[in-house]
Design a protein around this motif. Structure first.
Motif, PDB file in Angstrom:
ATOM      1  N   THR A 112       0.820  -1.211   0.000  1.00 19.46           N
ATOM      2  CA  THR A 112       0.000   0.000   0.000  1.00 19.46           C
ATOM      3  C   THR A 112       0.854   1.262   0.000  1.00 19.46           C
ATOM      4  N   GLU A 113       2.161   1.102   0.059  1.00 22.42           N
ATOM      5  CA  GLU A 113       3.082   2.237   0.132  1.00 22.42           C
ATOM      6  C   GLU A 113       3.217   2.907  -1.240  1.00 22.42           C
ATOM      7  N   ASP A 114       2.694   4.121  -1.353  1.00 21.18           N
ATOM      8  CA  ASP A 114       2.758   4.858  -2.624  1.00 21.18           C
ATOM      9  C   ASP A 114       4.179   5.262  -2.990  1.00 21.18           C
ATOM     10  N   GLU A 115       5.075   5.307  -2.017  1.00 29.03           N
ATOM     11  CA  GLU A 115       6.442   5.737  -2.279  1.00 29.03           C
ATOM     12  C   GLU A 115       7.230   4.716  -3.116  1.00 29.03           C
ATOM     13  N   PHE A 116       6.790   3.451  -3.083  1.00 29.89           N
ATOM     14  CA  PHE A 116       7.468   2.427  -3.887  1.00 29.89           C
ATOM     15  C   PHE A 116       6.957   2.506  -5.324  1.00 29.89           C
ATOM     16  N   PRO A 117       7.862   2.625  -6.302  1.00 29.92           N
ATOM     17  CA  PRO A 117       7.414   2.630  -7.704  1.00 29.92           C
ATOM     18  C   PRO A 117       7.068   1.210  -8.166  1.00 29.92           C
ATOM     19  N   TYR A 118       6.260   1.107  -9.191  1.00 33.75           N
ATOM     20  CA  TYR A 118       5.915  -0.199  -9.746  1.00 33.75           C
ATOM     21  C   TYR A 118       7.090  -0.826 -10.486  1.00 33.75           C
ATOM     22  N   ASP A 119       7.866  -0.007 -11.171  1.00 36.13           N
ATOM     23  CA  ASP A 119       9.013  -0.484 -11.951  1.00 36.13           C
ATOM     24  C   ASP A 119      10.228   0.378 -11.642  1.00 36.13           C
TER      25      ASP A 119
END
Length: 169
Positions: free
Chosen positions: A57-64
């Motif tokens: 749920t952490e928005d700070e982590f990018p998907y790629d």
């Protein structure tokens, strides 16, 4: 180049801390392929290159993330956005787009590695909830001028030599 690749830890922060303590300074990068289920400021995930998985749920982590280490280009993703449970085709297209030498991903909880069109694809399995085997696993990837050695370890840090593989570059 030497990197540690782990995925799908699903909140097991103690193992991430243990891996960091064991390998930091010995590897060029600590890579987490998503579903850590940790906050970005959690001390256990600090020092890792981290992508966002479908359970994060952490928005700070990018998907790629595309990361360069010692002249090698790594594409890191969780895999859920590329339907890796069905096929590696979409992931392969994206790897070509990025010019990746390596693709590190998770999501399936099943370890595996293969070379497709000159790119090495690695899923280190799950360090908490494996599928397809009983071993909770992570990987060490070592590349030199001529070859890549991929070694798998269980959560007790025992090498699973029967699963290891080598590719030429």
């Amino acid at each position: 180049m030497k990197v540690l690749v782990v995925s799908d830890s699903h909140g097991w922060s103690e193992m991430l801390t243990e891996l960091k303590d064991r390998y930091e300074g010995e590897v060029n990068a600590l890579i987490h392929c998503g579903d850590s289920e940790l906050d970005a400021d959690d001390p256990a995930i600090q020092g890792y290159v981290v992508v966002r998985g479908n359970c994060d749920t952490e928005d700070e982590f990018p998907y790629d993330i595309v990361e360069g280490v010692e002249g090698r280009r790594m594409f890191i993703t969780h895999g859920h956005r590329y339907n890796v449970k069905m096929s590696l085709m979409k992931l392969s297209y994206k790897a070509q787009e990025y010019g990746a030498d390596f693709v590190f991903f998770g999501h399936t909880h099943m370890l595996g590695t293969e070379k497709i069109d000159g790119t090495i694809f690695l899923n280190p399995g799950s360090i908490t909830m494996p599928r397809g085997s009983h071993e909770k696993t992570y990987s060490l990837v070592e590349a030199d001028d001529g070859q890549v050695n991929i070694r798998f370890f269980d959560d007790k840090h025992q090498e699973l030599t029967e699963l290891n593989c080598t590719f030429s570059l």
